[in-house]
Design an enzyme around this catalytic site. Structure first.
Site, mmCIF file in Angstrom:
data_model
loop_
_atom_site.group_PDB
_atom_site.id
_atom_site.type_symbol
_atom_site.label_atom_id
_atom_site.label_comp_id
_atom_site.label_asym_id
_atom_site.label_seq_id
_atom_site.Cartn_x
_atom_site.Cartn_y
_atom_site.Cartn_z
ATOM 1 N N LYS A 184 0.861 -1.177 0.000
ATOM 2 C CA LYS A 184 0.000 0.000 0.000
ATOM 3 C C LYS A 184 0.895 1.224 0.000
ATOM 4 O O LYS A 184 1.580 1.524 0.974
ATOM 5 C CB LYS A 184 -0.914 0.028 1.221
ATOM 6 C CG LYS A 184 -1.938 1.175 1.144
ATOM 7 C CD LYS A 184 -2.532 1.444 2.502
ATOM 8 C CE LYS A 184 -2.732 2.921 2.816
ATOM 9 N NZ LYS A 184 -1.740 3.884 2.388
ATOM 10 N N GLY A 245 -2.540 4.495 14.253
ATOM 11 C CA GLY A 245 -2.726 3.760 13.000
ATOM 12 C C GLY A 245 -2.276 2.314 13.122
ATOM 13 O O GLY A 245 -2.979 1.397 12.694
ATOM 14 N N GLU A 265 5.730 -0.861 13.543
ATOM 15 C CA GLU A 265 6.772 -0.077 14.202
ATOM 16 C C GLU A 265 6.161 1.303 14.352
ATOM 17 O O GLU A 265 5.730 1.909 13.366
ATOM 18 C CB GLU A 265 8.016 -0.088 13.321
ATOM 19 C CG GLU A 265 9.222 0.552 13.968
ATOM 20 C CD GLU A 265 9.489 1.947 13.450
ATOM 21 O OE1 GLU A 265 8.989 2.914 14.065
ATOM 22 O OE2 GLU A 265 10.190 2.069 12.433
ATOM 23 N N CYS A 302 12.054 8.009 13.185
ATOM 24 C CA CYS A 302 11.662 7.157 14.319
ATOM 25 C C CYS A 302 12.784 7.038 15.331
ATOM 26 O O CYS A 302 12.544 6.740 16.486
ATOM 27 C CB CYS A 302 11.225 5.786 13.834
ATOM 28 S SG CYS A 302 12.233 5.136 12.489
ATOM 29 N N GLU A 392 6.227 11.008 21.942
ATOM 30 C CA GLU A 392 6.884 11.548 20.765
ATOM 31 C C GLU A 392 6.200 12.821 20.248
ATOM 32 O O GLU A 392 4.969 12.899 20.175
ATOM 33 C CB GLU A 392 6.844 10.472 19.664
ATOM 34 C CG GLU A 392 7.634 10.819 18.420
ATOM 35 C CD GLU A 392 7.662 9.657 17.422
ATOM 36 O OE1 GLU A 392 7.017 8.622 17.680
ATOM 37 O OE2 GLU A 392 8.317 9.815 16.382
#
Lengths: 525, 525
Positions: A184, A245, A265, A302, A392
């Protein structure tokens, strides 16, 4: 390469069935050509049926053939490097040179997985020969190898449009395992996605593989992703993105009639602990480097070392002052999407509302979607009292945490949720404190960095890009490094087989010259 | 050993807080002494806090020390063999001799995991040495090992009260990995559970380990299991039992704020395919052995070869007649619990209502909870039309499926959901058909047995007791064999560490003499 904006299903380009979109160029705030097709559940179904058709032949390719296919992808990626870097730069507002490097590194990842496939250790072959005379019952011959799970759905990430996207590490490791891929594409970089997708599609054709080995779909909103996760023929899912998500996909997949493994992740602040002797010796250097690494990719990484913690003492002021000086040098730069920019502004403000003081800032934003570099500071007491300060902020904000005691260091370390990485700066005189802290850190992360920084990430045998929740949804796996292939494999035992019906890797003569575990001992015979 | 009926929490015996129960003796249909304590969420919390307290020290035990602890458990299990077998026989209605064997085999499993721990390969150590001169960026030293996940909750199974229960393979592999265990004892064999639990508790004490390394709880209904799965300190769950029970736990664990891995081993009919030449040559022998293995443990085995499929032709009548003759020899025997017996009667009747004909039966039941051996037969057409005919009937019923063509063999093979094992009987003349069938079977199972039977199960390096859903909730793992330890481990990378702060297995001198992957090559230096 001319972009057509088509979906790539099996060997074909497929037109839109659910509308279309244009790419957004963050540097100019404009939409750019061409139109990119959207598909829906029908295209997902078509891609997955082809992937399932391709599975038997692709998963049983010989190791040499599969490795050559991965090498071919690497070659073809490098051949489009300039086009890919230019288009990716347009679609991200980040420098083309960065994406030239990312293309070369990503090609390197495909070559590394080609080596992994040739070595064949990922099959984890084990042989327990028959023992016909064993008492009280004879042992029959048992031989084990790992086999591919089946078609894998991969969600491209927004922030690394090559290495974590269409031709990224997830795709490389799934293809290495023998799994067809339905990808995707992320709508933040549709052109970069198409260039990579065509490379993969062409490599499949050139290698003479079943065209169902790779497909790429794209859609508006969540429907297409949900259709992917729900499809009966998908056998595993990987995702890199937000906690919300990722968890929605993970939980959705567990509600299927047949749950499937999902590796997501998600989020990490990569805490950096600076112990007193290191602080005193190198405070300024650490402060400078922290900002340089933290601002990489406009803080949209990340592995950004988002939070640095140290006890206020010798070197703290030097660290802070150096970090302030460095952050003030940073120009505001466009963020990946307007949505990411808005969330950044909101979350950075939330930190300040929750007691983080503004120590320094980069140049003011020129464009609407520019992210301004910020350096914040908060006390350990506030960090412990307010959980969102430990979460975060995706973008160019860094947070210094001023602690008051060695006990507060441990307390703060224990307060963090799971992390992709944690970093420890310590000198010889910090040894006792480091020994106390290390087991606390080990429980909370997939990687501990010592007197260095979490960025850049190495892609090698000893890499881990994983960690306890919410860094990932399953700490037993990694999405970067050679171990990433393990997400897509399962063991099968062949019991009492005649030699000529066994898969090649398990035959008595060891025709592939693999390392095998024979009766519990590693051997290459 | 005198049974007290207490819960075992940390080093202590703990009295009931939520009522109590007596054990049921299936052979006599009576309740037997003593009273066994029930606990609730408070006891779960106490056990998990202790397990969490124990984690740091236990997970960092040296390999030699941990292996010695596992060997000690094995010795102590063997020392209670007679008591354990006698009590287990009382609580199951199955012969004591069976449990003497199961005790010895289970002690063997602990010894095998002691060897796995000593070998240290489960740590999967990998070292990528620093390359300070690498361009464009230097490589820092990276070293990876696997570490324990944390406290594990294990649900004892009903049907193998030793090997899949308190001191079973799940406990052995979790302890080998370095994880403390909180075990939920199955109420079908509380005395057998206590004997094993005390062995574990005593071994923990004798080995000088933190008492939180092992606890055993018990409760009425589902509340205690739910409390275990929900508890914030649990890091993984294993379960062996029904699909409904396993999936409820799995899905529940994914709804936690922090999802945790759950390995459930649930249901399998272990289809046996007999190809024409093998059927013609050995039909009668296969029919006889099928029944002998199928009736093991009164058919209450996850590996029971429940469904045999063959094309009607030479040898089919001989297979059927031999199976009928064998099943008629089987005495009805008590099943594990009245609930299991009732479900058995209901499900065997469901098969017959759905078109399975009764070919033969064992002696009529004498006791109320006795399970009567049944041999049923159905056409391939019915099997394909009616999904419940492809589902497990837990108990002494076997189903023959009479097929009409080689195409129907493939169609039937494709119709099955995931399996723990499938079996193929084939002779040289069946080769082409076998080659066609094998990839279809491989996609659906964790083990393929050739010209043999799925029972007995081997516990070795090349064993797999796993398979696609619904055989298990995660086909990437096994619950039997040395690979079972992988469920409880995760990778951690130590980057740029000084040698003397590294975990022993990763130090430059390789003090434990482990096999390590150095720069991608296996070596013992």
């Amino acid at each position: 390469m001319t972009l057509t904006g088509e979906l790539l299903i099996g060997g074909l380009g497929v037109s839109a069935t659910a509308g279309s979109m244009k790419a957004f160029a963050p540097a100019t705030g404009t939409l750019i050509e061409p139109e990119f097709a959207f598909g829906g559940p029908a295209e997902v179904d078509r891609a997955l049926r082809m992937a399932d058709d391709a599975f038997d032949s692709y998963s049983h390719t010989g190791l040499a053939e599969r490795a050559a296919f991965l090498d071919l992808i690497a070659d073809k990626l490098e051949a489009v490097k300039d086009d890919l870097a230019a288009r990716t730069s347009l679609e991200t507002g980040l420098p083309a040179a960065q994406f030239e490097g990312e293309t070369v590194r990503t090609a390197g990842v495909f070559r590394k997985f080609a080596t992994v496939v040739r070595q064949g250790r990922f099959l984890q072959t084990a042989i327990d020969p028959g023992q016909p005379g064993r008492l009280p019952t004879p042992r029959l011959d048992h031989r084990l190898q790992k086999v591919a799970l089946g078609p894998v759905a991969i969600f491209g990430a927004s922030n690394f449009p090559i290495s974590y996207s269409v031709a990224g590490g997830d795709t490389a490791s799934a293809l290495a395992a023998g799994c067809p891929v339905v990808l995707k594409a992320h709508n933040a970089h549709p052109g970069a996605s198409e260039i990579q997708g065509r490379v993969l599609q062409e490599a499949v054709a050139e290698a003479g593989l079943h065209p169902g080995v790779f497909s790429m779909v794209r859609g508006p909103g969540n429907e297409i992703g949900e259709a992917l996760v729900d499809h009966p023929l998908v056998r595993a899912v990987t995702f890199t993105g937000s906690e919300a998500g990722g968890m929605a996909l993970h939980r959705r997949a567990q509600q299927r009639p047949d749950p499937i493994p999902v590796f997501t992740e998600m989020t990490s602040v990569n805490p950096t602990f600076v112990l007193p002797a290191a602080l005193a010796a190198r405070g300024a250097e650490i402060g400078t480097t922290l900002v340089q690494r933290g601002m990489y990719n406009v803080g949209q990484a990340c592995l950004k070392p988002a939070i640095l913690l140290a006890v206020d003492g010798a070197g703290y002021a030097e660290l802070r002052d150096a970090a302030v000086a460095e952050v003030e040098k940073w120009a505001a730069r466009p963020m990946l999407t307007p949505g990411i920019h808005d969330a950044y502004v909101r979350n950075a403000q939330r930190h300040q509302d929750n007691g983080a003081a503004l120590l320094g800032q980069g140049a003011a934003p020129a464009g609407e979607a520019d992210g301004q570099a910020l350096l914040l500071e908060v006390t350990g007491e506030r960090l412990l009292a307010e959980p969102t300060l430990r979460e975060e902020v995706f973008g160019p904000t860094l947070l210094l945490v001023k602690l008051t005691s060695a006990e507060e260091v441990l307390e703060a370390a224990r307060a963090f949720r799971g992390q992709l990485s944690v970093t420890l700066h310590a000198d010889a005189a910090d040894r006792t404190a480091a020994e106390q802290l290390l087991p606390v850190l080990e429980r909370r992360t997939g990687r501990i960095v010592f007197n260095a920084f979490s960025i850049p990430q190495e892609v090698s045998y000893a890499s881990t890009h994983g960690g306890p929740f919410p860094a990932t949804s399953d700490s037993r796996f990694t999405s970067v490094g050679m171990g990433a292939i393990e997400r897509f494999l399962r063991p099968v035992t062949y019991q009492n087989f005649p030699d000529d019906l066994l898969p090649q890797p398990l035959r008595e003569s060891n025709p592939l010259n693999l390392w095998r575990l024979v009766d519990g001992e590693l051997t290459q015979r």
